[in-house]
Design an enzyme around this catalytic site. Structure first.
Site, PDB file in Angstrom:
ATOM      1  CD  GLU A  56       0.498   6.475  -5.131  1.00 15.85           C
ATOM      2  OE1 GLU A  56       1.271   6.431  -4.155  1.00 15.85           O
ATOM      3  OE2 GLU A  56       0.070   7.531  -5.630  1.00 15.85           O
ATOM      4  NE  ARG A 282      10.849   2.935   2.485  1.00 13.58           N
ATOM      5  CZ  ARG A 282      10.137   3.077   1.348  1.00 13.58           C
ATOM      6  NH1 ARG A 282      10.702   3.037   0.170  1.00 13.58           N
ATOM      7  NH2 ARG A 282       8.853   3.309   1.397  1.00 13.58           N
ATOM      8  CE  LYS A 292       6.043   3.756  -6.313  1.00 11.55           C
ATOM      9  NZ  LYS A 292       4.680   3.236  -6.250  1.00 11.55           N
TER      10      LYS A 292
HETATM   11  P1  ATP Z   1       8.556   4.649  -3.266  1.00 12.19           P
HETATM   12  O1  ATP Z   1       8.894   5.310  -1.970  1.00 12.19           O
HETATM   13  O2  ATP Z   1       9.692   3.919  -3.886  1.00 12.19           O
HETATM   14  O3  ATP Z   1       7.867   5.551  -4.225  1.00 12.19           O
HETATM   15  P2  ATP Z   1       6.138   3.612  -2.240  1.00 12.19           P
HETATM   16  O4  ATP Z   1       6.181   3.084  -0.850  1.00 12.19           O
HETATM   17  O5  ATP Z   1       5.521   4.920  -2.454  1.00 12.19           O
HETATM   18  O6  ATP Z   1       7.567   3.487  -2.870  1.00 12.19           O
HETATM   19  P3  ATP Z   1       4.078   1.889  -3.113  1.00 12.19           P
HETATM   20  O7  ATP Z   1       3.650   1.584  -4.486  1.00 12.19           O
HETATM   21  O8  ATP Z   1       3.172   2.656  -2.233  1.00 12.19           O
HETATM   22  O9  ATP Z   1       5.458   2.609  -3.227  1.00 12.19           O
HETATM   23  O10 ATP Z   1       4.559   0.556  -2.388  1.00 12.19           O
HETATM   24  C1  ATP Z   1       3.871  -0.663  -2.416  1.00 12.19           C
HETATM   25  C2  ATP Z   1       4.349  -1.508  -1.276  1.00 12.19           C
HETATM   26  O11 ATP Z   1       5.733  -1.768  -1.393  1.00 12.19           O
HETATM   27  C3  ATP Z   1       4.135  -0.816   0.047  1.00 12.19           C
HETATM   28  O12 ATP Z   1       3.656  -1.752   0.985  1.00 12.19           O
HETATM   29  C4  ATP Z   1       5.497  -0.331   0.422  1.00 12.19           C
HETATM   30  O13 ATP Z   1       5.642  -0.237   1.799  1.00 12.19           O
HETATM   31  C5  ATP Z   1       6.397  -1.393  -0.202  1.00 12.19           C
HETATM   32  N1  ATP Z   1       7.717  -0.843  -0.515  1.00 12.19           N
HETATM   33  C6  ATP Z   1       8.003   0.259  -1.226  1.00 12.19           C
HETATM   34  N2  ATP Z   1       9.322   0.495  -1.242  1.00 12.19           N
HETATM   35  C7  ATP Z   1       9.898  -0.509  -0.544  1.00 12.19           C
HETATM   36  C8  ATP Z   1      11.244  -0.824  -0.192  1.00 12.19           C
HETATM   37  N3  ATP Z   1      12.263  -0.065  -0.581  1.00 12.19           N
HETATM   38  N4  ATP Z   1      11.455  -1.925   0.558  1.00 12.19           N
HETATM   39  C9  ATP Z   1      10.430  -2.691   0.950  1.00 12.19           C
HETATM   40  N5  ATP Z   1       9.148  -2.448   0.665  1.00 12.19           N
HETATM   41  C10 ATP Z   1       8.868  -1.368  -0.072  1.00 12.19           C
HETATM   42 MG    MG Z   2       3.379   4.882  -1.453  1.00 10.55          MG
END
Ligand code: ATP
Ligand code: MG
Length: 582
Positions: A56, A282, A292
């Site tokens: 995102e 994760r 983020k």
């Molecule tokens: P955050 O919780 O850090 O804001 P998010 O999941 O909202 O992260 P996205 O941009 O939606 O961030 O994530 C893109 C991809 O990366 C998704 O498939 C998500 O599951 C994966 N991802 C995000 N954080 C992690 C992590 N800590 N470990 C592994 N994969 C991750």
């Molecule tokens: Mg997300």
């Protein structure tokens, strides 16, 4: 200065950072690969493997995303498949073009290539709208006029079933009419939503008539003001996957409870491909925050110097700190993929960069906290250029000439007038070796009268003790690094501690994580003395400063043309130590 230019190049060539991943096929299989193997055997997807990385664009990528990137691109490569880069840009209120650009940079830098498959969920808005119309027509979606609070109230709890919305049984034609008018902008923000008609008594809260569309007048970074209704992630994601022909939709564990909704959406819209959602744990890392939202707070409230601050766990921060893509990929491979959450010790990440740089970075001399050392019996105008290996572990890195003269700098804490026990560095009357040079003996010290600080250390040297010479084998206990005072260049060196001294800064509820920041996590040393070759360091070049750690020439904002070096890590490897003792 006398130096061989060909060898100079070897010292100051930043290699790496443009490596394309060559996926080896003999990596240990993980549970995701096992699922794929089965699907290949039963030919569900006609032998295709197609994944996607779906960020995102609401912030910069962090090391957790690196895990997801390595996994998605890695799985595709290993199976002769493809991996798309898809921006999940369904929530315009938090998204920006700056983030899109940084995400592309980071994925490329990590060594992955999405070819021409750069997609945006927003490209599918029209298609998603039509799918919603289809759901309305088959009686699987309805327009609901309850407020957000009422919807929450009606949803029930984990122990109590929800209640049906009074709008749940609106006839399809009425729903269709209202949904069209929602799109046209006839209703105020938040006044109506489109919901899936599933089951308000489901034991899974995600299945209690989830919202599919909301009214929100916000300009989108790609579609501008074309839309005032936006699809929800849980609706847009499975359908974006299906539209792209994704076979395996790999996501993190918190989406496990959303999988029934993922499948429901696909089944009811009935596209050609039914992708399979697979969840993995994760990455969590000690001594940092990862979400983020929290990282953005650190940036916006000025706790750090931007998203690429070298202390940040962002990919751009790690890159600026001096991490290599190889080290990050190695880290992601070592942590593996599992089905249960855990926290990885940041020492493992640091171990990976040491392992990567050990043989490939030149070893050079830098004095961070200098004090003058004068060799009384060395001729005043003499300069010797001492032949020095750039890295004894890698002869192919060549040699260089290191200037040696009567006046040098050494580290202030390598000298003690009254030494503590077991001190093998310089002290009055004792001998030490100057690395790659001579054995010296301290004969006198000059101090500042007022403060008592040592301003000059006077020594004599043994001309027969030259390193590499016939008597170089003479043993003394300590070896010090040094630079020639007349030849040294001045630089700023930045030392970093973890942002959070606590292993788990997100620990207890109620305490805001900012209050747990280490206020001294950045230490700037502004009058360091470096061997002259480092004046030619290109931003991004990495070195081992002998005895001090691995350092990287900063890629941004050098002050007054004076080079700035970031310490990537010290030499002490707590991970390797734990491994040995454990
Ligand atoms: P955050 O919780 O850090 O804001 P998010 O999941 O909202 O992260 P996205 O941009 O939606 O961030 O994530 C893109 C991809 O990366 C998704 O498939 C998500 O599951 C994966 N991802 C995000 N954080 C992690 C992590 N800590 N470990 C592994 N994969 C991750
Ligand atoms: Mg997300």
């Amino acid at each position: 200065m006398v130096a061989n230019s060909r060898e100079d190049d070897k010292l100051n060539t930043c290699q790496g950072d443009k490596t394309q991943v060559q996926e080896s096929t003999n990596q240990p299989a993980n549970f995701i690969q096992s699922i794929i193997n089965q699907d290949l055997e039963t030919n569900v997807y006609n032998g295709r493997v197609h994944t996607r990385f779906p960020p995102e664009p609401n912030g910069y990528l962090h090391i957790g995303h690196a895990k997801s990137i390595c996994l998605n691109f890695g799985i595709a490569a290993r199976n002769g498949g493809l991996c798309n880069l898809r921006f999940d840009d369904t929530n315009p209120s938090k998204e920006e073009v700056e983030y899109v650009d940084s995400i592309k940079d980071d994925v490329k830098w990590l060594g992955f290539d999405w070819g021409n498959r750069e997609y945006y969920a927003s490209d599918y808005f029209e298609q998603l709208f039509e799918y919603a119309v289809k759901l309305i027509k088959i009686g699987k979606a309805y327009v609901c006029d309850l407020s957000a609070d009422e919807i929450r109230e009606y949803r029930g709890t984990l122990t109590e079933p929800g209640k049906n919305s009074p709008y749940r049984d609106r006839p399809a034609e009425e729903n269709l009419d209202l949904f069209m008018r929602m799109r046209k902008g006839e209703f105020p923000d938040g006044s109506r939503v489109l919901r899936a008609k599933i089951d308000m008594a489901s034991s899974n809260l995600n299945m209690r008539d989830p919202v599919l569309y909301r009214i929100m007048r916000t300009t989108h970074h790609r579609t501008g003001d074309d839309w005032c209704i936006y699809p929800m992630y849980d609706y847009a994601h499975p359908l974006s996957d299906a539209i792209e022909g994704i076979t395996h939709s790999i996501c993190t564990l918190e989406f496990e409870d959303h999988r029934p909704l993922y499948d429901w959406t696909i089944e009811n819209v009935d596209p050609e491909v039914h992708p399979k959602q697979i969840e993995f744990a994760r990455l969590n890392l000690t001594n940092t925050v990862m979400s983020k939202r929290k990282l953005r707070k650190l940036v916006e409230e000025g706790y750090v110097d931007g998203w690429d601050d070298p202390r940040m766990p962002t990919i751009s921060g790690l890159r600026r700190r001096g991490y290599t893509p190889e080290a990050l990929r190695d880290f992601c491979e070592r942590i593996g993929v599992a089905k249960s959450n855990s926290t990885v010790d940041i020492a493992l990440l640091e171990h990976c960069i040491r392992e990567d740089l050990k043989a490939k970075s030149p070893r050079v001399m830098a004095v961070l906290n200098p004090v003058k050392l004068v060799i009384d019996n060395y001729p005043k105008d003499k300069v010797e250029y001492l032949e020095t290996e750039n890295n004894p572990e890698s002869p192919e890195l060549g040699t260089r000439k290191l200037p040696f003269s009567r006046e040098l700098y050494i580290e202030r804490d390598d000298f003690f007038e009254v030494p503590p026990p077991k001190f093998f560095r310089l002290t009055p009357g004792k001998e030490v070796r100057l690395k790659n040079a001579y054995i010296i003996k301290c004969v006198d010290v000059v101090k500042d009268k007022a403060s008592g600080t040592v301003t000059e250390i006077h020594c004599t040297y043994d001309p027969d003790s030259k390193s590499g010479g016939p008597n170089s084998g003479r043993k003394v206990k300590g070896t010090l690094h040094w630079v020639s005072a007349d030849h040294a260049i001045q630089a700023e060196v930045r030392l970093y501690e973890h942002l959070f001294p606590d292993e788990n800064p997100e620990g207890e509820e109620g305490i805001d994580f900012q209050s747990r920041l280490d206020k001294n996590s950045l230490q700037r040393l502004v009058s360091c003395m470096l061997e002259p070759e480092l004046g030619k360091a290109k931003p991004g070049c990495r070195y081992q400063f002998i005895r001090l750690g691995y350092f990287c020439a900063d890629t941004g904002r050098w002050k007054d043309g004076k080079p700035v070096f970031n310490r990537i890590v010290s030499l002490k490897d707590s991970w390797a130590k734990v491994r040995k003792n454990g």
